[in-house]
Each structure stands twice: as C-alpha cells, then as structure tokens.
Design a protein around this motif. Structure first.
Motif, PDB file in Angstrom:
ATOM      1  N   CYS A 126       0.823  -1.216   0.000  1.00  0.00           N
ATOM      2  CA  CYS A 126       0.000   0.000   0.000  1.00  0.00           C
ATOM      3  C   CYS A 126       0.858   1.267   0.000  1.00  0.00           C
ATOM      4  O   CYS A 126       0.499   2.253  -0.625  1.00  0.00           O
ATOM      5  N   HIS A 143      -3.432   2.616  -1.413  1.00  0.00           N
ATOM      6  CA  HIS A 143      -4.427   1.722  -0.824  1.00  0.00           C
ATOM      7  C   HIS A 143      -5.408   1.248  -1.883  1.00  0.00           C
ATOM      8  O   HIS A 143      -5.630   1.913  -2.892  1.00  0.00           O
ATOM      9  N   CYS A 145      -9.237  -0.008   3.625  1.00  0.00           N
ATOM     10  CA  CYS A 145      -8.439  -0.559   2.536  1.00  0.00           C
ATOM     11  C   CYS A 145      -8.681  -2.069   2.423  1.00  0.00           C
ATOM     12  O   CYS A 145      -8.628  -2.784   3.424  1.00  0.00           O
ATOM     13  N   CYS A 193      -4.885  -3.797   3.249  1.00  0.00           N
ATOM     14  CA  CYS A 193      -4.236  -3.757   4.558  1.00  0.00           C
ATOM     15  C   CYS A 193      -5.206  -3.465   5.701  1.00  0.00           C
ATOM     16  O   CYS A 193      -4.846  -3.582   6.862  1.00  0.00           O
TER      17      CYS A 193
HETATM   18 ZN   LIG Z   1      -3.933  -0.350   2.290  1.00  0.00          ZN
END
Ligand SMILES: [Zn+2]
Length: 66
Positions: A7, A12, A30, A33
């Motif tokens: 990311c 993202h 996101c 993540c």
């Molecule tokens: Zn992310």
C-alpha cells in the motif's frame, strides 16, 4: 506487514461498493491492509480516528436502531 508495504508503494486499494458517509466525509477501509481511510480533497488518505470525531457518525452497521 507485507500488505502495508504494498500500500505504501502502490497506494491503498479502495472498494467503491464499501464506501459510506459519516456525515462529514466519505470513509472506507483498505481492501488490502485494512487501514481506515477518509476521502480528503486530494484523494484517499489514512484516517487516525481523532479528527472531528464528535461530528462523525459510526459505520451504519454499528449505529443503534432508534
Ligand atoms: Zn492499504
């Protein structure tokens, strides 16, 4: 964490179907993540959970039914 590294270099990963409005700004998480994101004028950025928190509504699924 590997996802965070991806990311930070690629940006993202936004799922447009999961975007919601907290009464101040658009928010999402996101897909890669799991970071809390907020849509600023310049684009999506990480949201620290503190700024203007009292004006923001929780995610629709976490709101109490009246
Ligand atoms: Zn992310």
């Amino acid at each position: 964490m590997f996802a965070k590294l991806v990311c930070s270099t690629m940006g993202h990963q936004i799922n447009r179907h999961r975007v919601w409005h907290d009464s101040v700004d658009y928010r999402t998480r996101c897909e890669r993540c799991g970071s809390e994101l907020i849509r600023a004028a310049e684009g999506w950025r990480e949201y620290d959970g503190a700024e203007q928190a009292e004006e923001r509504l929780p995610h629709p699924r976490e709101r109490k039914q009246a």
